[in-house]
Design a protein around this motif. Structure first.
Motif, PDB file in Angstrom:
ATOM      1  N   ARG A 152       0.801  -1.223   0.000  1.00 18.67           N
ATOM      2  CA  ARG A 152       0.000   0.000   0.000  1.00 18.67           C
ATOM      3  C   ARG A 152       0.836   1.277   0.000  1.00 18.67           C
ATOM      4  O   ARG A 152       0.308   2.375   0.146  1.00 18.67           O
ATOM      5  CB  ARG A 152      -0.921  -0.007   1.224  1.00 18.67           C
ATOM      6  N   THR A 153       2.138   1.141  -0.161  1.00 21.53           N
ATOM      7  CA  THR A 153       3.005   2.320  -0.188  1.00 21.53           C
ATOM      8  C   THR A 153       2.767   3.115  -1.471  1.00 21.53           C
ATOM      9  O   THR A 153       2.988   2.593  -2.572  1.00 21.53           O
ATOM     10  CB  THR A 153       4.485   1.905  -0.112  1.00 21.53           C
ATOM     11  N   PRO A 154       2.336   4.380  -1.375  1.00 22.66           N
ATOM     12  CA  PRO A 154       2.099   5.178  -2.583  1.00 22.66           C
ATOM     13  C   PRO A 154       3.408   5.514  -3.305  1.00 22.66           C
ATOM     14  O   PRO A 154       4.475   5.561  -2.702  1.00 22.66           O
ATOM     15  CB  PRO A 154       1.439   6.457  -2.041  1.00 22.66           C
ATOM     16  N   VAL A 155       3.277   5.777  -4.589  1.00 23.54           N
ATOM     17  CA  VAL A 155       4.453   6.089  -5.407  1.00 23.54           C
ATOM     18  C   VAL A 155       5.156   7.349  -4.916  1.00 23.54           C
ATOM     19  O   VAL A 155       6.386   7.460  -5.010  1.00 23.54           O
ATOM     20  CB  VAL A 155       4.037   6.246  -6.887  1.00 23.54           C
ATOM     21  N   ASP A 156       4.407   8.298  -4.375  1.00 18.31           N
ATOM     22  CA  ASP A 156       5.013   9.549  -3.924  1.00 18.31           C
ATOM     23  C   ASP A 156       5.432   9.524  -2.461  1.00 18.31           C
ATOM     24  O   ASP A 156       5.794  10.557  -1.888  1.00 18.31           O
ATOM     25  CB  ASP A 156       4.046  10.715  -4.161  1.00 18.31           C
ATOM     26  N   PRO A 189       7.974   8.594   0.719  1.00 22.41           N
ATOM     27  CA  PRO A 189       9.426   8.387   0.886  1.00 22.41           C
ATOM     28  C   PRO A 189       9.823   6.916   0.940  1.00 22.41           C
ATOM     29  O   PRO A 189      10.932   6.562   0.506  1.00 22.41           O
ATOM     30  CB  PRO A 189       9.726   9.091   2.214  1.00 22.41           C
ATOM     31  N   ASP A 190       8.952   6.051   1.464  1.00 22.27           N
ATOM     32  CA  ASP A 190       9.283   4.627   1.523  1.00 22.27           C
ATOM     33  C   ASP A 190       9.385   4.008   0.135  1.00 22.27           C
ATOM     34  O   ASP A 190      10.114   3.027  -0.065  1.00 22.27           O
ATOM     35  CB  ASP A 190       8.238   3.865   2.349  1.00 22.27           C
ATOM     36  N   TYR A 191       8.638   4.543  -0.820  1.00 27.68           N
ATOM     37  CA  TYR A 191       8.728   4.049  -2.201  1.00 27.68           C
ATOM     38  C   TYR A 191      10.107   4.359  -2.765  1.00 27.68           C
ATOM     39  O   TYR A 191      10.772   3.488  -3.338  1.00 27.68           O
ATOM     40  CB  TYR A 191       7.636   4.681  -3.060  1.00 27.68           C
ATOM     41  N   GLU A 192      10.541   5.581  -2.588  1.00 26.41           N
ATOM     42  CA  GLU A 192      11.870   5.974  -3.063  1.00 26.41           C
ATOM     43  C   GLU A 192      12.957   5.168  -2.360  1.00 26.41           C
ATOM     44  O   GLU A 192      13.944   4.752  -2.974  1.00 26.41           O
ATOM     45  CB  GLU A 192      12.086   7.463  -2.837  1.00 26.41           C
ATOM     46  N   LEU A 193      12.767   4.941  -1.056  1.00 26.18           N
ATOM     47  CA  LEU A 193      13.738   4.157  -0.299  1.00 26.18           C
ATOM     48  C   LEU A 193      13.838   2.738  -0.848  1.00 26.18           C
ATOM     49  O   LEU A 193      14.941   2.202  -1.037  1.00 26.18           O
ATOM     50  CB  LEU A 193      13.337   4.124   1.177  1.00 26.18           C
ATOM     51  N   ALA A 194      12.693   2.111  -1.122  1.00 30.95           N
ATOM     52  CA  ALA A 194      12.689   0.749  -1.656  1.00 30.95           C
ATOM     53  C   ALA A 194      13.367   0.693  -3.017  1.00 30.95           C
ATOM     54  O   ALA A 194      14.095  -0.259  -3.336  1.00 30.95           O
ATOM     55  CB  ALA A 194      11.254   0.239  -1.754  1.00 30.95           C
ATOM     56  N   GLU A 195      13.137   1.728  -3.815  1.00 28.44           N
ATOM     57  CA  GLU A 195      13.778   1.795  -5.126  1.00 28.44           C
ATOM     58  C   GLU A 195      15.297   1.862  -4.976  1.00 28.44           C
ATOM     59  O   GLU A 195      16.043   1.182  -5.693  1.00 28.44           O
ATOM     60  CB  GLU A 195      13.253   3.018  -5.873  1.00 28.44           C
ATOM     61  N   GLN A 196      15.754   2.659  -4.025  1.00 30.50           N
ATOM     62  CA  GLN A 196      17.187   2.783  -3.776  1.00 30.50           C
ATOM     63  C   GLN A 196      17.776   1.469  -3.264  1.00 30.50           C
ATOM     64  O   GLN A 196      18.887   1.088  -3.634  1.00 30.50           O
ATOM     65  CB  GLN A 196      17.448   3.903  -2.777  1.00 30.50           C
ATOM     66  N   VAL A 197      17.013   0.786  -2.407  1.00 35.14           N
ATOM     67  CA  VAL A 197      17.468  -0.514  -1.901  1.00 35.14           C
ATOM     68  C   VAL A 197      17.676  -1.492  -3.055  1.00 35.14           C
ATOM     69  O   VAL A 197      18.705  -2.175  -3.156  1.00 35.14           O
ATOM     70  CB  VAL A 197      16.455  -1.082  -0.889  1.00 35.14           C
ATOM     71  N   GLY A 198      16.691  -1.586  -3.944  1.00 34.29           N
ATOM     72  CA  GLY A 198      16.812  -2.484  -5.087  1.00 34.29           C
ATOM     73  C   GLY A 198      18.015  -2.157  -5.950  1.00 34.29           C
ATOM     74  O   GLY A 198      18.766  -3.053  -6.380  1.00 34.29           O
ATOM     75  N   ARG A 199      18.221  -0.870  -6.180  1.00 33.63           N
ATOM     76  CA  ARG A 199      19.342  -0.438  -7.026  1.00 33.63           C
ATOM     77  C   ARG A 199      20.685  -0.766  -6.380  1.00 33.63           C
ATOM     78  O   ARG A 199      21.582  -1.308  -7.028  1.00 33.63           O
ATOM     79  CB  ARG A 199      19.245   1.066  -7.281  1.00 33.63           C
ATOM     80  N   ARG A 200      20.823  -0.463  -5.084  1.00 32.87           N
ATOM     81  CA  ARG A 200      22.110  -0.689  -4.415  1.00 32.87           C
ATOM     82  C   ARG A 200      22.431  -2.175  -4.279  1.00 32.87           C
ATOM     83  O   ARG A 200      23.604  -2.566  -4.396  1.00 32.87           O
ATOM     84  CB  ARG A 200      22.091  -0.025  -3.024  1.00 32.87           C
ATOM     85  N   LEU A 201      21.431  -2.976  -4.063  1.00 34.07           N
ATOM     86  CA  LEU A 201      21.685  -4.418  -3.973  1.00 34.07           C
ATOM     87  C   LEU A 201      22.205  -4.964  -5.296  1.00 34.07           C
ATOM     88  O   LEU A 201      23.138  -5.776  -5.332  1.00 34.07           O
ATOM     89  CB  LEU A 201      20.409  -5.159  -3.549  1.00 34.07           C
ATOM     90  N   VAL A 202      21.622  -4.511  -6.395  1.00 30.66           N
ATOM     91  CA  VAL A 202      22.104  -4.939  -7.710  1.00 30.66           C
ATOM     92  C   VAL A 202      23.533  -4.463  -7.936  1.00 30.66           C
ATOM     93  O   VAL A 202      24.378  -5.206  -8.450  1.00 30.66           O
ATOM     94  CB  VAL A 202      21.163  -4.412  -8.816  1.00 30.66           C
ATOM     95  N   GLU A 203      23.828  -3.240  -7.536  1.00 34.76           N
ATOM     96  CA  GLU A 203      25.184  -2.707  -7.706  1.00 34.76           C
ATOM     97  C   GLU A 203      26.208  -3.508  -6.914  1.00 34.76           C
ATOM     98  O   GLU A 203      27.391  -3.552  -7.282  1.00 34.76           O
ATOM     99  CB  GLU A 203      25.219  -1.240  -7.282  1.00 34.76           C
ATOM    100  N   GLU A 204      25.753  -4.172  -5.859  1.00 35.34           N
ATOM    101  CA  GLU A 204      26.648  -5.019  -5.061  1.00 35.34           C
ATOM    102  C   GLU A 204      26.627  -6.472  -5.517  1.00 35.34           C
ATOM    103  O   GLU A 204      27.210  -7.345  -4.870  1.00 35.34           O
ATOM    104  CB  GLU A 204      26.265  -4.937  -3.586  1.00 35.34           C
ATOM    105  N   GLY A 205      25.963  -6.738  -6.624  1.00 35.96           N
ATOM    106  CA  GLY A 205      26.015  -8.077  -7.203  1.00 35.96           C
ATOM    107  C   GLY A 205      24.902  -9.021  -6.795  1.00 35.96           C
ATOM    108  O   GLY A 205      24.991 -10.225  -7.042  1.00 35.96           O
ATOM    109  N   PHE A 206      23.839  -8.496  -6.189  1.00 38.16           N
ATOM    110  CA  PHE A 206      22.721  -9.336  -5.774  1.00 38.16           C
ATOM    111  C   PHE A 206      21.567  -9.260  -6.773  1.00 38.16           C
ATOM    112  O   PHE A 206      21.344  -8.216  -7.399  1.00 38.16           O
ATOM    113  CB  PHE A 206      22.180  -8.883  -4.413  1.00 38.16           C
ATOM    114  N   ALA A 207      20.825 -10.334  -6.881  1.00 33.34           N
ATOM    115  CA  ALA A 207      19.488 -10.286  -7.458  1.00 33.34           C
ATOM    116  C   ALA A 207      18.534  -9.799  -6.374  1.00 33.34           C
ATOM    117  O   ALA A 207      18.827  -9.922  -5.179  1.00 33.34           O
ATOM    118  CB  ALA A 207      19.063 -11.661  -7.961  1.00 33.34           C
TER     119      ALA A 207
END
Length: 242
Positions: free
Chosen positions: A61-65, A67-85
């Protein structure tokens, strides 16, 4: 073996090839066993070569606008940058955001969906997706193919995955499995209750409170996963506790 009145007058082949009769058999427990088996086979086959992965949980239920949405997006990006799926529940909200971050970073963005009456399909940022009928089959995939959990603010589904992971760590069903709760303001009430009530009344041990980390620092969360991966690589399989 059957004798006398217990002898079946038909044969198994006859029943298999006979198309007449009710279709109620597709709703029986023996048939469900085959469906359950198929979900495990499909999940194992699809994820076996995924490589190191982290599961990210959070509210649908986290809306696109938010802060938790942006945080989750950053988490996904950083994990990939560290070599994780990145593996999520494949739904909207925080799950969608984590998948988006992973996909846009060029990594493996995985969604393990579940058949629900009020959610439709996998989000658009899932690049590899599996839909499950049964929660327990889906949960097995999360734990088997993830090396850790990053848990963002969420509701009952998020709590379910969190406490199942902690139970598996406590009972040593999994090893080298970091659990990070991101968002101290959100999680502090739960942590206080666990410490001041559950632990104080002897329902858990002091070591159980060390099974997870609470932080507002995204980099701390990611680096905990990186260090856990390094530790798993350095520890020979034979030396790990059962």
């Amino acid at each position: 073996m059957t004798r006398r009145g217990q002898v079946d007058q038909g044969t198994t082949d006859q029943r298999l090839l006979d198309s007449a009769g009710s279709a109620d058999w597709v709703h029986t427990d023996p048939w469900r066993v085959l469906r359950i088996q198929a979900e495990f086979v499909e999940g194992f086959g699809a994820l076996a070569e995924l490589g190191p992965a982290i599961a990210v949980f959070g509210s649908a239920r986290t809306p696109v606008d938010h802060p938790d949405y942006e945080l989750a997006e950053q988490v996904g990006r950083r994990l990939v940058e560290e070599g994780f799926a990145v593996i999520t529940g494949g739904g909207p909200g925080a799950m969608e955001a984590a998948n988006k971050g992973a996909s846009e970073a060029g990594g493996a963005s995985v969604g393990l969906g579940i058949e629900l009456p009020f959610e439709a399909g996998l989000n658009q940022w899932v690049d590899m997706g599996i839909n499950f009928r049964y929660f327990f089959a889906r949960k097995t995939m999360f734990v088997k193919y993830s090396q850790g959990f990053v848990v963002l603010p969420g509701g009952l589904g998020t709590f379910d995955e969190l406490f199942e992971a902690l139970t598996l760590v406590q009972t040593q069903k999994v090893t080298s499995f970091p659990v990070v709760l991101v968002g101290t303001a959100y999680w502090q009430g739960l942590v206080t209750w666990l410490r001041d009530t559950v632990f104080a009344e002897g329902k858990i041990s002091a070591a159980d409170l060390d099974m997870f980390t609470v932080t507002d620092d995204l980099e701390e969360a990611v680096q905990l996963m990186v260090r856990a991966r390094a530790g798993a690589i350095e520890t020979p399989e034979a030396e790990r506790p059962e």
